[in-house]
Design a protein around this motif. Structure first.
Motif, mmCIF file in Angstrom:
data_model
loop_
_atom_site.group_PDB
_atom_site.id
_atom_site.type_symbol
_atom_site.label_atom_id
_atom_site.label_comp_id
_atom_site.label_asym_id
_atom_site.label_seq_id
_atom_site.Cartn_x
_atom_site.Cartn_y
_atom_site.Cartn_z
ATOM 1 N N MET A 1 -13.124 -7.924 -18.940
ATOM 2 C CA MET A 1 -11.840 -7.278 -18.648
ATOM 3 C C MET A 1 -10.816 -8.343 -18.315
ATOM 4 N N ALA A 2 -9.560 -8.006 -18.464
ATOM 5 C CA ALA A 2 -8.473 -8.946 -18.228
ATOM 6 C C ALA A 2 -8.335 -9.297 -16.752
ATOM 7 N N SER A 3 -7.319 -10.113 -16.491
ATOM 8 C CA SER A 3 -7.045 -10.638 -15.160
ATOM 9 C C SER A 3 -6.884 -9.543 -14.117
ATOM 10 N N GLY A 4 -7.286 -9.886 -12.881
ATOM 11 C CA GLY A 4 -7.107 -8.972 -11.762
ATOM 12 C C GLY A 4 -5.976 -9.380 -10.845
ATOM 13 N N GLN A 5 -5.064 -10.252 -11.323
ATOM 14 C CA GLN A 5 -3.987 -10.754 -10.481
ATOM 15 C C GLN A 5 -2.875 -9.719 -10.275
ATOM 16 N N HIS A 6 -2.473 -9.046 -11.349
ATOM 17 C CA HIS A 6 -1.308 -8.180 -11.281
ATOM 18 C C HIS A 6 -1.690 -6.807 -10.758
ATOM 19 N N LYS A 7 -0.837 -6.266 -9.885
ATOM 20 C CA LYS A 7 -1.115 -4.971 -9.292
ATOM 21 C C LYS A 7 -0.839 -3.859 -10.295
ATOM 22 N N ILE A 8 -1.617 -2.793 -10.172
ATOM 23 C CA ILE A 8 -1.468 -1.653 -11.067
ATOM 24 C C ILE A 8 -1.032 -0.443 -10.249
ATOM 25 N N SER A 9 -0.501 0.540 -10.940
ATOM 26 C CA SER A 9 -0.083 1.761 -10.264
ATOM 27 C C SER A 9 -1.309 2.610 -9.939
ATOM 28 N N PRO A 10 -1.236 3.437 -8.903
ATOM 29 C CA PRO A 10 -2.355 4.338 -8.608
ATOM 30 C C PRO A 10 -2.720 5.222 -9.799
ATOM 31 N N ALA A 11 -1.734 5.583 -10.599
ATOM 32 C CA ALA A 11 -2.013 6.442 -11.752
ATOM 33 C C ALA A 11 -2.877 5.733 -12.789
ATOM 34 N N ALA A 12 -2.768 4.390 -12.866
ATOM 35 C CA ALA A 12 -3.536 3.630 -13.855
ATOM 36 C C ALA A 12 -4.900 3.186 -13.332
ATOM 37 N N ALA A 13 -5.161 3.457 -12.061
ATOM 38 C CA ALA A 13 -6.387 2.961 -11.431
ATOM 39 C C ALA A 13 -7.596 3.801 -11.818
ATOM 40 N N ILE A 14 -8.742 3.132 -11.896
ATOM 41 C CA ILE A 14 -10.019 3.793 -12.177
ATOM 42 C C ILE A 14 -10.688 4.117 -10.851
ATOM 43 N N ASP A 15 -11.005 5.379 -10.641
ATOM 44 C CA ASP A 15 -11.713 5.776 -9.418
ATOM 45 C C ASP A 15 -13.204 5.461 -9.534
ATOM 46 N N PRO A 16 -13.910 5.265 -8.385
ATOM 47 C CA PRO A 16 -13.431 5.376 -7.010
ATOM 48 C C PRO A 16 -12.685 4.123 -6.555
ATOM 49 N N LEU A 17 -11.755 4.337 -5.643
ATOM 50 C CA LEU A 17 -11.020 3.235 -5.046
ATOM 51 C C LEU A 17 -11.766 2.705 -3.829
ATOM 52 N N VAL A 18 -11.526 1.425 -3.528
ATOM 53 C CA VAL A 18 -12.039 0.803 -2.307
ATOM 54 C C VAL A 18 -10.859 0.355 -1.471
ATOM 55 N N LEU A 19 -10.885 0.694 -0.197
ATOM 56 C CA LEU A 19 -9.902 0.171 0.741
ATOM 57 C C LEU A 19 -10.532 -1.026 1.429
ATOM 58 N N GLY A 20 -10.013 -2.196 1.137
ATOM 59 C CA GLY A 20 -10.565 -3.424 1.694
ATOM 60 C C GLY A 20 -9.792 -3.892 2.908
ATOM 61 N N LEU A 21 -10.506 -4.431 3.883
ATOM 62 C CA LEU A 21 -9.920 -4.962 5.115
ATOM 63 C C LEU A 21 -10.456 -6.369 5.343
ATOM 64 N N ASP A 22 -9.570 -7.266 5.721
ATOM 65 C CA ASP A 22 -9.950 -8.666 5.939
ATOM 66 C C ASP A 22 -9.326 -9.141 7.242
ATOM 67 N N VAL A 23 -10.166 -9.524 8.196
ATOM 68 C CA VAL A 23 -9.680 -10.071 9.460
ATOM 69 C C VAL A 23 -9.912 -11.577 9.424
ATOM 70 N N GLY A 24 -8.845 -12.317 9.217
ATOM 71 C CA GLY A 24 -8.949 -13.761 9.122
ATOM 72 C C GLY A 24 -8.482 -14.456 10.385
ATOM 73 N N SER A 25 -8.376 -15.769 10.305
ATOM 74 C CA SER A 25 -7.996 -16.560 11.471
ATOM 75 C C SER A 25 -6.528 -16.415 11.829
ATOM 76 N N THR A 26 -5.687 -16.045 10.856
ATOM 77 C CA THR A 26 -4.248 -15.982 11.106
ATOM 78 C C THR A 26 -3.654 -14.589 10.959
ATOM 79 N N ALA A 27 -4.418 -13.634 10.423
ATOM 80 C CA ALA A 27 -3.865 -12.287 10.213
ATOM 81 C C ALA A 27 -4.980 -11.328 9.842
ATOM 82 N N SER A 28 -4.687 -10.039 10.028
ATOM 83 C CA SER A 28 -5.494 -8.964 9.448
ATOM 84 C C SER A 28 -4.751 -8.464 8.213
ATOM 85 N N ARG A 29 -5.495 -8.186 7.154
ATOM 86 C CA ARG A 29 -4.899 -7.774 5.894
ATOM 87 C C ARG A 29 -5.658 -6.578 5.332
#
Length: 495
Positions: A1-29
């Protein structure tokens, strides 16, 4: 599959979705990813924070403040229009965190971070009491201030009342789960970073737990990444209807997520992280029999291990340089210039050494400063010192893996902000270094690990590769000499 850099619209997304959380040294994302690991369009979900530090080695963060940050991110991302589409919530945190929790489920200690080095006396105690080489083979970790055994002993020795108030010991990710969903389990890939897990069995190592001064019953159950939490308190679906029925995946360490996020999942590919701290790692598709002395090896599930080494100070070195020196006017020119023998030699241990010597009390040293040394050369020398620290890890990995890596993929804040410095890294390592340009590669890796079991049949997007930095043969002698000088200074001042 092509690059995963560019964001896509929710309408173009393939389900199921994952909500990812990252707690790093300088921020939570946070971020939403579809089943192909493509990021979704949406609000910027980032809440900055900073460790509380002090000259005595203190490195802490308020665990409840991080809970608030994660709830803010969930408010932003788990919107009602996504109800029925989010299949899982996955989280990674900075590794080797520790929070003491009372019987009411509230933190009674700060969150101690991997960089807290106040337990150096307890490190010495444990090294005298235990066979460290045997501990390494059993747990995959050294006896060091970044792991829990010495930290737990330190807390018992310096604040017994607080230590006695603890009913359960948790990583920061477990505490987030406890506060938000009411259940705390620890992922194998987070438990391994404690220094308390038997890497061969995937269960708590009773001898190391006892040496730490705690009871194994105060630790959470260990879950592999494909064993999510299914029982979630009802308040979650009430506050975030989009998360109704979502699986909550056990917390993992950010190191595993970083490797997966840059595509360093084959045994011949090394992931190089360059953020506040740094690391080089290779994901092994087996559990190795023996671990080299200078490295660690973390079990991540029943069939895979992460072998590598970590540096406490990468981005910290950049921050210190920017705050302390006259920063070069043309930083790119400083980092891409031909090597200059007048460059000072720097051991970049602002907060102690992890790999490969594990000298928790080591401190940064600037030597070989001559009359012609300038701020530009000191800056260059410090960044050469960081690159040479990576090279020491690379040498150990080559010995363990039977040769140099075929591919090195680099990512992280420093790699993005100081991309020309990757040429110094390539020259010091004598290897090609590919710059992975995806934003939030650690967050992407966290989502990918959840997708392994949540959506196993979907083809994944590929990470984006920017410039590839090849070593310049004419510089080999210079960096060999710098590495030898590094070792001489190390043996004189640290070892």
């Amino acid at each position: 599959m092509a690059s995963g850099q560019h964001k896509i619209s929710p309408a173009a997304a393939i389900d199921p979705l994952v909500l990812g959380l990252d707690v790093g040294s300088t921020a939570s994302r946070g971020g939403l990813y579809d089943a192909a690991a493509r990021p979704l369009e949406g609000p910027k979900a980032k809440v900055p924070h900073a460790f509380t530090t002090a000259g005595d080695g203190t490195s802490e963060i308020d665990a409840d403040a991080v809970v608030d940050e994660i709830e803010q991110i969930l408010d932003l991302l788990a919107t009602p229009d996504l109800k029925g589409r989010i299949g899982g919530v996955a989280i990674d945190t900075f590794s080797a965190s520790l929070v003491g929790v009372d019987t009411a489920g509230r933190a009674v200690t700060p969150c101690y971070t991997y960089a807290d080095s106040r337990c150096t006396a307890q490190v010495r105690e444990l090294r005298e009491e235990l066979d460290e080489a045997e501990v390494l083979q059993r747990t995959g970790t050294r006896i060091h201030s970044s792991y829990l055994p010495a930290r737990l002993r330190w807390l018992a020795a310096t604040d017994r009342a607080r230590f006695n108030a603890v009913d359960r010991w948790m990583s920061l990710g477990e505490y987030l789960h406890l506060r938000i969903i009411g259940t705390a389990v620890v992922g194998t890939a987070a438990a391994a970073w404690t220094g308390l897990l038997d890497r061969r069995t995937g269960t708590w190592d009773v001898a190391m737990v006892e040496a730490s001064g705690i009871d194994v019953r105060t630790l959470s159950p260990v879950h592999d990444p494909d064993d999510p939490v299914r029982e979630v308190r009802g308040g979650v679906a009430k506050r975030w209807p989009a998360l109704a029925g979502a699986l909550w995946y056990p917390v993992i360490g950010d190191g595993l997520a970083a490797n997966v996020g840059v595509g360093a999942t084959a045994e011949g590919t090394v992931g190089l992280s360059a953020a506040t701290s740094g690391a080089m790692r290779v994901l092994l598709h087996h559990l190795p029999e023996t671990i080299p002395d200078g490295l660690w090896c973390y079990r991540v599930d029943a069939r895979r291990s992460l072998l590598g080494g970590a540096l406490n100070d990468v981005g910290r070195v950049v921050t210190w340089l920017d705050a302390t020196l006259r920063v070069p006017e043309d930083l790119e020119a400083t980092l891409t210039a031909e090597p200059d023998p007048a460059t000072p030699s720097v051991l970049p241990y602002l907060s102690g050494e992890r790999s490969t010597g594990w000298a928790a009390g080591a401190r940064a040293t600037i030597t070989d400063v001559g009359a012609t040394a300038t701020a530009d050369l000191i800056y260059r020398g410090a960044m050469e010192g960081v690159a040479l620290s990576y090279a020491r890890v690379a040498d150990a990995l080559a010995g363990a893996a039977g040769g140099r890596a075929r591919q090195i993929r680099a990512a992280g804040r420093v790699a993005a902000d100081l991309t020309p410095w990757l040429q110094v890294v390539a020259d010091a390592l004598d290897a090609d270094v590919q710059h992975v340009t995806n934003k939030r590669t650690t967050l992407r890796g966290t989502a990918l690990i959840a997708l392994e079991s949540l959506a196993p049949g979907v083809e994944r997007s590929e990470p984006d590769i920017g410039a590839t930095f090849a070593p310049v043969p004419a510089r080999r002698r210079y960096y060999d000499e710098r590495a030898q000088r590094y070792q001489e200074i190390y043996e004189a001042l640290v070892k």
